[in-house]
Design an enzyme around this catalytic site. Structure first.
Site, PDB file in Angstrom:
ATOM      1  N   LYS A   1      76.290  40.708 -12.331  1.00  0.00           N
ATOM      2  CA  LYS A   1      77.399  41.642 -12.120  1.00  0.00           C
ATOM      3  C   LYS A   1      76.883  42.801 -11.273  1.00  0.00           C
ATOM      4  CE  LYS A   1      81.317  43.924 -13.275  1.00  0.00           C
ATOM      5  NZ  LYS A   1      81.594  44.242 -14.690  1.00  0.00           N
ATOM      6  N   VAL A   2      77.569  43.078 -10.163  1.00  0.00           N
ATOM      7  CA  VAL A   2      77.162  44.145  -9.253  1.00  0.00           C
ATOM      8  C   VAL A   2      78.395  44.932  -8.823  1.00  0.00           C
ATOM      9  CG1 VAL A   2      75.201  42.816  -8.374  1.00  0.00           C
ATOM     10  CG2 VAL A   2      77.400  42.717  -7.176  1.00  0.00           C
ATOM     11  N   SER A   3      78.160  46.030  -8.137  1.00  0.00           N
ATOM     12  CA  SER A   3      79.250  46.785  -7.527  1.00  0.00           C
ATOM     13  C   SER A   3      79.731  46.066  -6.275  1.00  0.00           C
ATOM     14  CB  SER A   3      78.777  48.185  -7.133  1.00  0.00           C
ATOM     15  OG  SER A   3      78.344  48.917  -8.245  1.00  0.00           O
TER      16      SER A   3
ATOM     17  N   THR B   1      80.603  51.229  -6.234  1.00  0.00           N
ATOM     18  CA  THR B   1      81.933  51.422  -5.674  1.00  0.00           C
ATOM     19  C   THR B   1      82.398  52.857  -5.896  1.00  0.00           C
ATOM     20  OG1 THR B   1      82.476  49.104  -6.101  1.00  0.00           O
ATOM     21  CG2 THR B   1      84.321  50.609  -5.744  1.00  0.00           C
ATOM     22  N   ALA B   2      82.061  53.405  -7.049  1.00  0.00           N
ATOM     23  CA  ALA B   2      82.466  54.777  -7.357  1.00  0.00           C
ATOM     24  C   ALA B   2      81.962  55.750  -6.292  1.00  0.00           C
ATOM     25  CB  ALA B   2      81.936  55.179  -8.732  1.00  0.00           C
TER      26      ALA B   2
ATOM     27  N   HIS C   1      83.716  53.343 -16.287  1.00  0.00           N
ATOM     28  CA  HIS C   1      83.767  52.644 -17.577  1.00  0.00           C
ATOM     29  C   HIS C   1      84.658  53.379 -18.567  1.00  0.00           C
ATOM     30  CE1 HIS C   1      80.797  50.161 -15.774  1.00  0.00           C
ATOM     31  NE2 HIS C   1      79.750  50.907 -16.044  1.00  0.00           N
TER      32      HIS C   1
END
Length: 258
Positions: A54-56, A106-107, A146
């Site tokens: 799981k990655v951005s 992404t943030a 989150h």
């Protein structure tokens, strides 16, 4: 031989992958799972350390030589974007020290575009340290992700900006947050997508089956926060990106290149 999987300990990931991790998906291989913050998995994926990871979405330009994007299992949606939080009274990040959860998240990509004409000092911090750091005055502002969407007010903080709302207003598209990748030459992406979709279906069909597992890894242990988190981040795009999801990813990567 077990496949190595790296996901976050957040409720959406543990909910989605519960069945796969626990051998409940027929035909899927055993899985050796690692739990880590997304900034850690982004870096590990650059080195090709995991078979499924799981990655951005914002990190994809650095990863697609080693990995293939899977059309399921990730986090993409509406009303689920990062927030810029501050102590009450602050109305701008001009000149502020802002804590972020990682430079290839992404943030942070969204933050850079939102704050393009503002001057701020950036510091990277583990996401669970950001809100306490802002509340204590260590940082002037924080970029949170989150379950922080549901808990920032407990720290006495206010939301200065919702970058998901900003993105949706700008593009009309959902926001791509976390992606699932399969390592090229090691994992059959079509098979992996079927395993993950089966795990998603199992999660939706048996929501209580994963409860203890999800809570054991959640950093916010209250059931209502966990339930809100899952309801927000596990949606139709988790089962399949579809045309709209792929369009959102392309728009984000175009923003990354600009």
């Amino acid at each position: 031989m077990a496949l190595s999987l790296a996901i976050s300990p957040c409720p959406n990931d543990t909910f989605v992958f519960h069945a796969l991790v626990h051998g409940l998906v027929p035909g899927a291989p055993p899985v050796d799972v690692t739990y880590a913050d997304v900034d850690v998995t982004n870096t590990a994926a650059e080195k090709g350390e995991y078979d499924l990871v799981k990655v951005s979405y914002a990190a994809l330009p650095w990863l697609l030589d080693k990995y293939e994007l899977l059309p399921c299992g990730g986090a993409l949606g509406r009303g689920c974007g990062p927030l810029v939080v501050t102590q009450p009274g602050r109305t701008s990040i001009e000149g502020a020290t802002v804590a972020i959860p990682g430079e290839r998240t992404t943030a942070y990509l969204l933050f850079r575009h939102w704050a393009a004409e503002k001057s701020a000092k950036i510091e990277v911090a583990p996401f669970h340290e950001i809100m306490p750091g802002v509340a204590a005055g260590r940082f002037d502002a924080g970029l949170v992700i989150h379950e922080a969407r549901f808990t920032y007010q407990r720290h006495g903080l206010t939301a200065l900006a919702d970058l998901g709302e900003w993105w949706e207003a700008k593009t009309g598209l959902p926001i791509p947050l976390g992606a699932i990748l399969a390592r090229r030459g090691v994992v059959d992406p079509a098979a992996a997508a079927e395993w993950i979709r089966a795990s998603v279906r199992h999660a939706w069909g048996n929501p209580e089956a994963s409860r203890d597992y999800v809570l054991s890894h959640a950093q916010e242990m209250e059931r209502d926060v966990v339930d809100q988190h899952i309801a927000l981040y596990v949606n139709e795009f988790t089962a399949d990106l579809g045309d709209e999801g792929h369009a959102a990813v392309e728009a984000l990567l175009s923003a990354n290149a600009s």
